[in-house]
Design an enzyme around this catalytic site. Structure first.
Site, short mmCIF file in Angstrom:
data_model
loop_
_atom_site.label_atom_id
_atom_site.label_comp_id
_atom_site.label_asym_id
_atom_site.label_seq_id
_atom_site.Cartn_x
_atom_site.Cartn_y
_atom_site.Cartn_z
N CYS A 42 0.84 -1.20 0.00
CA CYS A 42 0.00 0.00 0.00
C CYS A 42 0.88 1.25 0.00
O CYS A 42 1.99 1.25 0.54
CB CYS A 42 -0.92 0.01 1.22
N ASP A 44 0.43 3.76 1.71
CA ASP A 44 0.37 4.35 3.06
C ASP A 44 1.78 4.62 3.60
O ASP A 44 2.64 3.74 3.62
CB ASP A 44 -0.37 3.36 3.98
N ARG A 46 2.86 4.86 6.44
CA ARG A 46 3.24 4.13 7.65
C ARG A 46 3.75 2.72 7.37
O ARG A 46 4.10 1.99 8.29
CB ARG A 46 2.02 4.05 8.60
N HIS A 98 -2.10 -4.11 4.96
CA HIS A 98 -1.91 -3.68 6.35
C HIS A 98 -3.25 -3.43 7.01
O HIS A 98 -4.22 -3.04 6.34
CB HIS A 98 -1.02 -2.42 6.42
N CYS A 101 -6.09 -0.03 6.83
CA CYS A 101 -5.94 0.54 5.48
C CYS A 101 -7.15 1.42 5.15
O CYS A 101 -8.29 0.96 5.17
CB CYS A 101 -5.79 -0.58 4.45
CO CO Z 1 -3.48 1.15 2.96
#
Ligand code: CO
Length: 218
Positions: A42, A44, A46, A98, A101
């Site tokens: 992803c 993302d 993080r 994750h 999400c």
């Molecule tokens: Co995500």
């Protein structure tokens, strides 16, 4: 004038610390990259691919998009897979989702975010296919986690369905496709036990991988 000066400063520090700990580091990378793994994760912020598996530049080939989707007509993702499998001859493709999400949550809640909704339409069939079982789960947080996991399994199967991977297996190239999930809460990865290494395993996983996810109560 250099904008975002602090990032350039960080970069200088990083480059010099790499050279200090390994003087030949950049020379080696200049010659070639020979990663053994392709990471599909992803976007993302993080979930930084290299860091969480402790790999250096040159060791992980990476593709990231919103909610780690592998869509059959996405030229971007397919080009990455093709180059990784056929040119770099990577041995493992890791699809890593994750918990928490945002894209998965939007699909679960039928939320509207904007343009990205069109992209996330690709995730909707996962929710619809398992709607009954998902909504039997009373705990909202657990239902969200399960959809994150089911999405990983679905994307692993999508990787396996590509001609690129099917052809690699047909010519007996050593290639495994894995499904993992990362927990932002503690920084730990979990193997979803959907490792697929041959066409036969793919046919088998197609039937029961998602059901296994729904049976586990965690
Ligand atoms: Co995500």
């Amino acid at each position: 004038m250099k904008v975002l000066k602090h990032l350039f400063e960080n970069n200088c520090k990083w480059a010099s610390s790499q050279t200090q700990s390994d003087p030949d580091f950049f020379n080696r990378l200049l010659k070639q990259q020979s990663p053994e793994y392709l990471w599909i994760g992803c976007s993302d912020s993080r979930v930084p691919a290299n860091e969480i598996v402790g790999l250096l530049p040159g060791e992980l080939f990476v593709h990231r998009n919103v909610s780690n989707l592998v869509v059959k007509n996405d030229l971007n993702c397919l080009s990455v897979i093709q180059f990784a499998v056929e040119a770099l001859k990577i041995k493992h493709i890791i699809v890593c989702g994750h918990y928490g999400c945002v894209g998965v949550k939007a699909v679960l809640d039928d939320a509207k975010i904007g343009l990205v909704d069109k992209w996330l339409d690709n995730l909707k069939p996962v929710k619809e296919n398992f709607r009954d079982k998902l909504f039997q789960i009373k705990d909202d947080a657990l239902r969200f986690k399960k959809l994150c996991e089911l999405n990983v399994v679905e994307q692993v199967l999508n990787v396996c369905k590509t001609e690129i991977v099917q052809n690699a297996w047909q010519r007996n190239q050593n290639l495994s496709v894995h499904g993992w999930i990362y927990d932002i809460k503690d920084g730990l990865l979990q193997d979803l036990d959907v490792c697929i290494t041959t066409l036969d395993e793919f046919e088998k996983a197609r039937k029961d991988a998602s059901l296994k996810i729904l049976k586990s109560s965690k």
